[in-house]
Design a protein around this motif. Structure first.
Motif, short mmCIF file in Angstrom:
data_model
loop_
_atom_site.label_atom_id
_atom_site.label_comp_id
_atom_site.label_asym_id
_atom_site.label_seq_id
_atom_site.Cartn_x
_atom_site.Cartn_y
_atom_site.Cartn_z
N ILE A 101 0.85 -1.20 0.00
CA ILE A 101 0.00 0.00 0.00
C ILE A 101 0.88 1.24 0.00
O ILE A 101 0.55 2.25 -0.63
N MET A 102 2.02 1.16 0.70
CA MET A 102 2.97 2.28 0.70
C MET A 102 3.45 2.60 -0.71
O MET A 102 3.52 3.76 -1.12
N ALA A 103 3.76 1.56 -1.48
CA ALA A 103 4.24 1.75 -2.85
C ALA A 103 3.16 2.41 -3.71
O ALA A 103 3.45 3.29 -4.53
N LEU A 104 1.90 1.99 -3.50
CA LEU A 104 0.79 2.59 -4.24
C LEU A 104 0.63 4.05 -3.86
O LEU A 104 0.39 4.91 -4.71
N SER A 105 0.79 4.35 -2.57
CA SER A 105 0.70 5.73 -2.10
C SER A 105 1.79 6.59 -2.72
O SER A 105 1.55 7.73 -3.13
N ALA A 106 3.01 6.04 -2.79
CA ALA A 106 4.13 6.78 -3.40
C ALA A 106 3.85 7.08 -4.87
O ALA A 106 4.13 8.17 -5.36
N LEU A 107 3.29 6.09 -5.59
CA LEU A 107 2.97 6.29 -7.00
C LEU A 107 1.91 7.38 -7.17
O LEU A 107 2.03 8.26 -8.02
#
Length: 447
Positions: free
Chosen positions: A166-172
């Motif tokens: 979810i962190m990676a999606l937030s960063a994107l």
């Protein structure tokens, strides 16, 4: 920056900012150097005339910053490029005329009435009257607002569940929000330009380093998006490049991408303490909105929140620069300072020779907005919303054919590969873009 004393082919004067220690160079220092180099005599210069815009600062429809920041400089390129309705802006400008300038312009660019750029601008102005501009702009606003909402939602969830996916999606999503906000800080003041500050970058500084430097003098030593990365990343072809700068940069550049946004914060702090000049503004607190939301709605543990937020910032920085530094400028086929340039220094032609479009983005509003798409048209008309630019290609291609200008478009991987080759290139080109175009035309006839 390199140790050699470099002159630019597009300007007469040696750029004084080249004498500044690269660690201390920033957008404001660059603007101060322009005040020394531009022969504007403490006023605002447009072509060969000086104007005093002091009383106009708070009346400027685009916002006061554009006028405040440029006092004492030559704003010819900025004035030409930011006013599609040029006749109206020029007429208003005459109310603030002081006198003719005593010295010639530093930059050599021309804006002839029958030249490429002004011809294209007239045609674009006419074309825009036939388009549903408000609908396209509304769609752009919806896209960026949804991206912002999803950024906050996913950041909160990443903290709540301590989940890296979810962190990676937030960063994107944060990256896409920041890139989309770039569409808004080019235009008159609006609240969406503040979205850009989520990244630790500051929209006001980028109005200098990006809109006034990179957009107006691309791929030259006057382009801060080139010089600020030196001597770590060197795209200007030069015999003094080391093997490390040419080839090791292929390996370490992705690591650098991750830390650039945090580096902006560190530099701002260091500069403020060492020079006793406070660069911080109230809008620099915008990035704190994300961890605050994570702490209130996601996870009360500040350590978990800080850890997840730091990862979001690092991943956001990596994606942003992976996209941005491969968006259409650095390729061996494109003109960089030191390469042979055309005798015709029409600003629009020079800009086109420094840009390569991304063929993957042309038909998609979302992709173009979030990946610096329609790159050539955006450079030529930065105040036009990204959602409208795709409708201007017929006018662009018509004018390109008339003036023998070329615009190549390749998929994203070609841009990445070309950018790495440009880092390695140390020999300036000895033929200009017009010669290259004619060679291609001859080859087509032979084939």
């Amino acid at each position: 920056m390199t140790t050699e004393k470099r002159f630019s082919q597009i300007a007469h004067n040696y750029p004084s900012f080249q004498e500044i220690n690269p660690v201390k160079l920033n957008a404001y220092k660059w603007m101060q150097s322009r005040q020394q180099d531009d022969n504007a005599e403490g006023l605002w210069r447009v072509h060969d005339t000086l104007y005093d815009l002091t009383e106009f600062i708070n009346w400027h429809p685009g916002g006061a910053d554009w006028i405040k920041l440029t006092k004492g400089t030559d704003i010819t390129e900025a004035f030409e490029v930011h006013h599609i309705n040029y006749a109206k802006a020029e007429h208003l400008l005459q109310d603030y005329r002081v006198r003719d300038a005593k010295l010639p312009r530093n930059f050599k660019f021309t804006f002839k009435e029958t030249g490429f750029y002004r011809t294209l601008r007239r045609r674009v102005a006419k074309k825009l009257k036939t388009l549903n501009v408000k609908q396209a702009e509304l769609m752009t606003k919806v896209i960026i607002d949804v991206l912002l909402a999803v950024t906050f939602l996913t950041s909160i969830l990443s903290a709540k569940f301590d989940n890296r996916y979810i962190m990676a999606l937030s960063a994107l999503c944060m990256c896409y929000t920041v890139i989309s906000a770039h569409n808004f800080f080019h235009r008159r003041d609006n609240f969406r330009m503040f979205y850009f500050n989520l990244s630790f970058y500051n929209y006001r500084e980028w109005r200098i380093s990006h809109a006034m430097s990179h957009h107006l003098y691309p791929n030259s030593i006057h382009d801060l998006e080139v010089t600020l990365f030196e001597p770590v990343l060197c795209w200007i072809p030069s015999q003094v490049k080391t093997l490390g700068q040419r080839f090791a940069s292929w390996i370490y550049s992705p690591i650098i991408y991750m830390f650039i946004m945090l580096d902006q914060l560190v530099k701002r702090i260091v500069f403020s303490f060492t020079t006793k000049t406070n660069l911080f503004q109230i809008n620099d607190l915008v990035p704190l909105a994300v961890p605050l939301a994570m702490l209130i709605f996601g996870n009360p543990n500040p350590f978990t929140v800080f850890k997840m937020w730091l990862q979001i910032i690092l991943a956001n920085s990596f994606i942003f620069h992976l996209i941005g530094l491969n968006a259409g400028h650095h390729h061996p086929d494109l003109v960089h300072d030191g390469d042979k340039i055309r005798e015709d220094l029409d600003w629009g032609i020079y800009s086109m020779d420094t840009i390569m479009d991304n063929s993957d983005l042309r038909k998609h509003h979302f992709l173009a907005l979030t990946h610096f798409g329609h790159h050539a048209l955006h450079h030529l008309f930065p105040t036009v919303d990204h959602g409208i630019l795709s409708s201007l290609y017929p006018v662009l291609f018509e004018t390109m054919d008339e003036f023998e200008v070329e615009l190549e478009a390749y998929p994203w991987y070609h841009h990445v590969y070309g950018q790495l080759r440009q880092l390695a290139r140390n020999t300036p080109k000895t033929f200009d873009s017009l010669e290259k175009l004619r060679r291609k035309q001859i080859q087509k006839k032979i084939d």
